[in-house]
Design an enzyme around this catalytic site. Structure first.
Site, PDB file in Angstrom:
ATOM      1  N   ARG A 161     -23.997  -0.896  16.363  1.00  0.00           N
ATOM      2  CA  ARG A 161     -22.729  -1.169  15.682  1.00  0.00           C
ATOM      3  C   ARG A 161     -22.066   0.162  15.355  1.00  0.00           C
ATOM      4  O   ARG A 161     -22.687   1.065  14.813  1.00  0.00           O
ATOM      5  CB  ARG A 161     -23.008  -1.957  14.399  1.00  0.00           C
ATOM      6  CG  ARG A 161     -23.623  -3.312  14.716  1.00  0.00           C
ATOM      7  CD  ARG A 161     -24.309  -3.926  13.524  1.00  0.00           C
ATOM      8  NE  ARG A 161     -23.428  -3.974  12.378  1.00  0.00           N
ATOM      9  CZ  ARG A 161     -22.438  -4.861  12.247  1.00  0.00           C
ATOM     10  NH1 ARG A 161     -22.230  -5.742  13.198  1.00  0.00           N
ATOM     11  NH2 ARG A 161     -21.655  -4.869  11.178  1.00  0.00           N
TER      12      ARG A 161
ATOM     13  N   TYR B 190      -9.995  -2.461   9.807  1.00  0.00           N
ATOM     14  CA  TYR B 190     -11.302  -3.138   9.768  1.00  0.00           C
ATOM     15  C   TYR B 190     -11.824  -3.149   8.327  1.00  0.00           C
ATOM     16  O   TYR B 190     -12.228  -4.195   7.792  1.00  0.00           O
ATOM     17  CB  TYR B 190     -12.306  -2.445  10.699  1.00  0.00           C
ATOM     18  CG  TYR B 190     -13.687  -3.044  10.565  1.00  0.00           C
ATOM     19  CD1 TYR B 190     -14.677  -2.400   9.821  1.00  0.00           C
ATOM     20  CD2 TYR B 190     -13.975  -4.294  11.117  1.00  0.00           C
ATOM     21  CE1 TYR B 190     -15.934  -2.976   9.651  1.00  0.00           C
ATOM     22  CE2 TYR B 190     -15.223  -4.874  10.951  1.00  0.00           C
ATOM     23  CZ  TYR B 190     -16.200  -4.210  10.213  1.00  0.00           C
ATOM     24  OH  TYR B 190     -17.441  -4.789  10.038  1.00  0.00           O
TER      25      TYR B 190
END
Ligand SMILES: CC(C)(C)CN1C(=O)[C@@H](CC(=O)N[C@@H](CC(=O)O)C(=O)O)O[C@H](c2cccc3ccccc23)c2cc(Cl)ccc21
Length: 340
Positions: free
Chosen positions: A198, A141
């Site tokens: 998140r 990521y």
């Protein structure tokens, strides 16, 4: 032809950079003008992509196609997509200024920016459906959202003729170090994000300490929370050697400062976060005065070794100190620090 500063799209781009990131707009002014314009547009294109990814009010079936095709939208003067808040909403609504400026860049600059934007958009889209579970997911990521920025910037430096090309792995580490520091620093902000929180901390690390990532913020878990935090900091420190190596290859003093300042800010932030329960209570930021000092005093590798050395004193980790010592062997200033 030469850009006349009064041209509205260039004025918009530089004003926008100043609004979204004070320190970055200061640092970007150091760069030679041709490179500065390319980096300015690169930064704004990435900020716009990030604004789309970040906007939890945009439905996935709308968001994914935009992320995937963003690299083509930069060529379309008419295109914009309204999302985000405050200055980021202005950036999105007025995006045609960025596209117009983008189209005035040299061919190779445009190709480099388009390539990274395409790869980043595809990576962001993949992680809309995929949680960060393993440390490999975490590195993947961070590669998409920050490592690729390192690759892109190095390409822009090379195209400008001012730097040789550097290995992808070293460029990637420059981005991962900054991004992992941000992810550690922004724990509370990200976990409290509404409507959907998140979560970037890898389960493979935090599930040794708590059952759910959000449990780290509760008082009764504070000992485990700090242990988990220190493991996250240690994971980020793994990139230090590559970052020092990358910066020591830079030739152009302006490019060096542009790259070194965020790294020194990041090592300073990590030092503040290490062993610090405040990370779970509020955002731990470097004092503004310190930021100004870093911008003013980061001029050569000796300054970077010094900052990393100071941090390693805080870490009291022999491994880190030895590494800095090893890297700084040819740097008399640092040598006397070690001998002190
Ligand atoms: C995710 C990120 C770390 C890549 C974001 N990123 C950075 O963090 C900025 C700095 C910045 O924006 N700081 C913000 C931080 C904040 O918002 O809290 C500030 O206001 O001080 O720097 C990086 C950046 C600068 C210089 C060299 C780099 C090499 C590899 C990867 C990134 C590099 C950046 C360069 C470009 Cl062209 C685009 C983005 C970035």
């Amino acid at each position: 032809e030469k850009q006349i500063p009064s041209q509205p799209h260039w004025a918009f781009c530089y004003i926008m950079i100043h609004k979204v990131s004070r320190s970055f707009s200061l640092v970007i002014q150091q760069l030679p003008v041709e490179l500065r314009d390319a980096v300015c547009i690169f930064y704004l294109v990435l900020r716009a992509l990030d604004t789309v990814e970040d906007d939890t009010s945009v439905a996935t079936e709308v968001k994914v196609p935009i992320l995937m095709s963003f690299h083509r939208h930069v060529y379309d003067r008419e295109w914009h997509f309204s999302c985000g808040t405050k200055d980021y909403k202005v950036l999105m609504d007025q995006f045609h200024h960025v596209s117009t400026a983008f189209l005035e860049l040299g061919k190779h600059y445009k190709e480099a920016i388009e390539d990274i934007t395409m790869r980043m958009g595809a990576g962001m889209a993949k992680f809309i459906y995929k949680e960060v579970e393993t440390i490999d997911d975490y590195d993947e990521y961070c590669h998409y959202v920050a490592g690729l920025v390192g690759l892109g910037l190095s390409k822009l430096f090379f195209i400008s003729g001012r730097e040789d090309s550097v290995s992808d792995s070293l460029c990637n580490s420059m981005g991962l170090f900054l991004q992992k520091t941000n992810i550690i620093r922004d724990y509370l902000e990200d976990i409290n994000e509404v409507p959907k929180c998140r979560m970037f901390w890898p389960r493979q690390i935090w599930n040794k300490y708590v059952n759910k990532l959000e449990d780290l913020k509760y008082e009764e878990n504070s000992v485990k929370a700090v242990q988990c935090l220190n493991e996250m900091v240690t994971n980020a420190l793994a990139h230090v050697e590559d970052c020092l190596t990358y910066m020591s290859t830079l030739r152009d003093p302006a490019i060096f400062r542009f790259c070194a300042i965020p790294q020194v800010m990041a090592i300073g932030t990590l030092a503040k976060c290490y062993n610090n329960i405040e990370v779970f209570k509020g955002v731990v930021k470097m004092r503004r005065g310190l930021t100004a000092k870093v911008i003013d005093q980061t001029r050569a590798m000796a300054d970077v070794y010094g900052a990393f050395f100071d941090f390693s004193c805080i870490l009291k980790s022999k491994a880190c100190r030895f590494l800095i010592y090893q890297k700084s062997l040819f740097c008399p200033v640092i040598m006397c620090l070690f001998l002190k």
